[in-house]
Design a protein around this motif. Structure first.
Motif, PDB file in Angstrom:
ATOM      1  N   ALA A  35      -2.985 -10.106   7.664  1.00 23.42           N
ATOM      2  CA  ALA A  35      -3.678  -9.291   6.669  1.00 23.42           C
ATOM      3  C   ALA A  35      -3.340  -7.810   6.804  1.00 23.42           C
ATOM      4  O   ALA A  35      -3.580  -7.026   5.883  1.00 23.42           O
ATOM      5  N   TYR A  36      -2.785  -7.417   7.968  1.00 20.06           N
ATOM      6  CA  TYR A  36      -2.466  -5.997   8.169  1.00 20.06           C
ATOM      7  C   TYR A  36      -1.044  -5.635   7.740  1.00 20.06           C
ATOM      8  O   TYR A  36      -0.698  -4.468   7.675  1.00 20.06           O
ATOM      9  N   ASP A  37      -0.214  -6.643   7.496  1.00 20.42           N
ATOM     10  CA  ASP A  37       1.165  -6.332   7.086  1.00 20.42           C
ATOM     11  C   ASP A  37       1.198  -5.809   5.649  1.00 20.42           C
ATOM     12  O   ASP A  37       0.295  -6.060   4.862  1.00 20.42           O
ATOM     13  N   PHE A  38       2.249  -5.071   5.355  1.00 20.15           N
ATOM     14  CA  PHE A  38       2.415  -4.487   4.023  1.00 20.15           C
ATOM     15  C   PHE A  38       3.666  -5.060   3.365  1.00 20.15           C
ATOM     16  O   PHE A  38       4.578  -5.527   4.041  1.00 20.15           O
ATOM     17  N   SER A  39       3.693  -4.988   2.025  1.00 19.30           N
ATOM     18  CA  SER A  39       4.901  -5.341   1.279  1.00 19.30           C
ATOM     19  C   SER A  39       4.926  -4.472   0.026  1.00 19.30           C
ATOM     20  O   SER A  39       3.963  -4.460  -0.739  1.00 19.30           O
ATOM     21  N   PHE A  40       5.995  -3.719  -0.116  1.00 14.18           N
ATOM     22  CA  PHE A  40       6.059  -2.810  -1.269  1.00 14.18           C
ATOM     23  C   PHE A  40       7.184  -3.145  -2.241  1.00 14.18           C
ATOM     24  O   PHE A  40       7.289  -2.526  -3.290  1.00 14.18           O
ATOM     25  N   SER A  41       8.030  -4.126  -1.887  1.00 13.32           N
ATOM     26  CA  SER A  41       9.167  -4.367  -2.780  1.00 13.32           C
ATOM     27  C   SER A  41       8.723  -5.014  -4.094  1.00 13.32           C
ATOM     28  O   SER A  41       9.299  -4.765  -5.147  1.00 13.32           O
ATOM     29  N   GLY A  42       7.654  -5.838  -4.049  1.00 12.05           N
ATOM     30  CA  GLY A  42       7.133  -6.464  -5.258  1.00 12.05           C
ATOM     31  C   GLY A  42       6.582  -5.411  -6.213  1.00 12.05           C
ATOM     32  O   GLY A  42       6.788  -5.472  -7.434  1.00 12.05           O
ATOM     33  N   LEU A  43       5.910  -4.444  -5.656  1.00 15.72           N
ATOM     34  CA  LEU A  43       5.353  -3.357  -6.466  1.00 15.72           C
ATOM     35  C   LEU A  43       6.481  -2.545  -7.116  1.00 15.72           C
ATOM     36  O   LEU A  43       6.437  -2.223  -8.304  1.00 15.72           O
ATOM     37  N   LYS A  44       7.500  -2.259  -6.311  1.00 11.02           N
ATOM     38  CA  LYS A  44       8.655  -1.515  -6.837  1.00 11.02           C
ATOM     39  C   LYS A  44       9.296  -2.296  -7.993  1.00 11.02           C
ATOM     40  O   LYS A  44       9.575  -1.732  -9.059  1.00 11.02           O
ATOM     41  N   SER A  45       9.474  -3.636  -7.810  1.00  5.03           N
ATOM     42  CA  SER A  45      10.060  -4.460  -8.874  1.00  5.03           C
ATOM     43  C   SER A  45       9.168  -4.468 -10.109  1.00  5.03           C
ATOM     44  O   SER A  45       9.671  -4.443 -11.244  1.00  5.03           O
ATOM     45  N   ALA A  46       7.845  -4.509  -9.903  1.00  4.58           N
ATOM     46  CA  ALA A  46       6.915  -4.514 -11.040  1.00  4.58           C
ATOM     47  C   ALA A  46       7.073  -3.229 -11.858  1.00  4.58           C
ATOM     48  O   ALA A  46       7.035  -3.263 -13.096  1.00  4.58           O
ATOM     49  N   VAL A  47       7.273  -2.113 -11.162  1.00  3.89           N
ATOM     50  CA  VAL A  47       7.468  -0.839 -11.872  1.00  3.89           C
ATOM     51  C   VAL A  47       8.788  -0.878 -12.651  1.00  3.89           C
ATOM     52  O   VAL A  47       8.845  -0.488 -13.824  1.00  3.89           O
ATOM     53  N   LEU A  48       9.846  -1.384 -12.010  1.00  2.74           N
ATOM     54  CA  LEU A  48      11.154  -1.459 -12.676  1.00  2.74           C
ATOM     55  C   LEU A  48      11.088  -2.405 -13.886  1.00  2.74           C
ATOM     56  O   LEU A  48      11.630  -2.100 -14.948  1.00  2.74           O
ATOM     57  N   ASN A  49      10.383  -3.531 -13.721  1.00  3.17           N
ATOM     58  CA  ASN A  49      10.220  -4.473 -14.842  1.00  3.17           C
ATOM     59  C   ASN A  49       9.477  -3.822 -15.998  1.00  3.17           C
ATOM     60  O   ASN A  49       9.826  -4.000 -17.162  1.00  3.17           O
ATOM     61  N   TYR A  50       8.445  -3.077 -15.649  1.00  3.69           N
ATOM     62  CA  TYR A  50       7.647  -2.385 -16.665  1.00  3.69           C
ATOM     63  C   TYR A  50       8.543  -1.428 -17.464  1.00  3.69           C
ATOM     64  O   TYR A  50       8.497  -1.383 -18.696  1.00  3.69           O
ATOM     65  N   LEU A  51       9.391  -0.698 -16.738  1.00  8.11           N
ATOM     66  CA  LEU A  51      10.300   0.265 -17.392  1.00  8.11           C
ATOM     67  C   LEU A  51      11.320  -0.449 -18.284  1.00  8.11           C
ATOM     68  O   LEU A  51      11.562  -0.040 -19.421  1.00  8.11           O
ATOM     69  N   ASN A  52      11.893  -1.546 -17.770  1.00  8.85           N
ATOM     70  CA  ASN A  52      12.883  -2.295 -18.539  1.00  8.85           C
ATOM     71  C   ASN A  52      12.277  -2.893 -19.797  1.00  8.85           C
ATOM     72  O   ASN A  52      12.874  -2.855 -20.868  1.00  8.85           O
TER      73      ASN A  52
END
Ligand code: KG4
Ligand code: ZN
Length: 340
Positions: free
Chosen positions: A210-227
């Motif tokens: 529960a303490y680990d982080f993941s930011f690549s999905g968020l980054k992809s979501a932003v890129l998808n939103y832009l595309n």
């Protein structure tokens, strides 16, 4: 009476050539930073070969200036400290070779320091009352760690990023919306004009810790939103996008930190690293800590980004424990926190 300890500290792990003189771990007598940001901005990110070359060109002058501003000579130093990892190997090597040469020529002890231990120790400089144990959220361009600082130089990593570091996500999203490098401060500024609740981005949960982080999905979501917006011919509000992205990052960082505070009954939380300058993150942590009666510590922005004063602060505690490195000290690009 105990003799004062003066440490000349050198930092060259990424794109800042830095040297500082620190007295007894907490008093900064000088803190010189020569940033290479202008050069790397031309390429949209740090170019390792250029970083090494610039470190070589500037390091002697930066060290001389640090001694001059402290009003001290090399002979008056107790020890020479240097970041030996993690970071860019060619960049680290410049500092390590320089520190070894100075230590050898002057007969002073050499103390190698972990870069992240330095970021954490930046908190000691402006908060004389802060002592371990405490919890620290380390958020930089290369690292995202939630750490229990059990004692000086003694760490337990509760959580770490599985993919991108928080700062890396800021830099990539900034590039995607044309804000340029380095992205963190630019998103921070842009977000002030936007609505953080305009767009809902995912908050990644990592199943087995529960303490680990993941930011690549968020980054992809932003890129998808832009595309998607581009395909539909829709205008994107950059300020809303920056604010919503930042909100998603900040909420994950804050919720993990608060989980840690609760589980370990921590009464002190510190933050460290370049992203610790983020105004939204600082404000939210301040608020949540206040609610829980937890003391919140954060370095001034100048001590959050890479600097050598923090390395001098960390080195003092290592020196006091008897840590000395030999002439075989090498740059270790993937050095783990707590390793020697
Ligand atoms: O600690 P640091 O100077 O270098 C590393 O050790 O990585 O951190 C640099 C990172 C970059 O990714 C930069 O974009 C980010 O810190 N950063 C920020 C802010 N200022 C710097 N991120 C968000 N908000 C800021 N205000
Ligand atoms: Zn750093």
């Amino acid at each position: 009476m105990k003799e004062d300890v003066y440490i000349l500290a050198i930092e060259s792990s990424c794109d800042e050539t830095a040297a500082a003189v620190v007295k007894n771990g907490r008093e900064v007598l000088s803190n010189v930073i020569s940033s290479q940001i202008d050069i790397h901005t031309l390429y949209g990110g740090v170019v390792p070969e250029i970083a090494s070359r610039k470190h070589t060109e500037r390091i002697n002058q930066v060290i001389e200036q640090a001694l001059e501003e402290a009003g001290m000579t090399l002979e008056e130093m107790t020890a020479i400290a240097v970041t030996y990892g993690p970071g860019l190997v060619g960049a680290l090597l410049v500092g390590v070779a320089e520190a070894k040469a100075i230590a050898f020529a002057t007969g002073k002890p050499l103390v190698g320091v972990h870069h992240i231990e330095g970021h954490i120790a930046a908190n000691f400089i402006e908060h004389p009352e802060l002592e371990p144990p405490f919890l620290c959220l380390v958020v930089s361009g290369g690292h995202t760690h939630l750490v229990r600082v059990k004692d000086y130089g003694v760490f337990e990593i509760l959580g770490r990023t599985r993919d991108d570091a928080a700062g890396e996500a800021f830099d990539k999203v900034a590039r995607a919306i044309g804000l340029g490098y380095p992205g963190g401060p630019k998103i921070d500024r842009k977000a002030k004009e936007g609505n953080p609740l305009a767009i809902t981005f995912p908050r990644a949960k990592v199943a087995d810790n529960a303490y680990d982080f993941s930011f690549s999905g968020l980054k992809s979501a932003v890129l998808n939103y832009l595309n998607h917006a581009k395909m539909m011919g829709e205008e994107v509000n950059d300020a809303d996008l920056a604010a919503s992205f930042q909100h998603a990052v900040v909420e994950v960082l804050v919720s993990h930190a608060m989980e840690g505070v609760k589980e370990y009954g921590a009464d002190k939380l510190a933050i460290a690293g370049g992203v610790a300058s983020n105004t939204a993150l600082r404000a939210r942590l301040e608020e949540e800590c206040q609610k829980r009666g937890v003391a919140f510590y954060r370095p001034s922005p100048i001590l959050c980004t890479d600097n050598a004063a923090m390395i001098g602060a960390a080195a003092y505690y290592e020196y006091e424990k008897g840590v000395r490195h030999g002439w075989d000290l090498n740059a270790i690009p993937n050095l783990k926190l707590g390793e020697r």
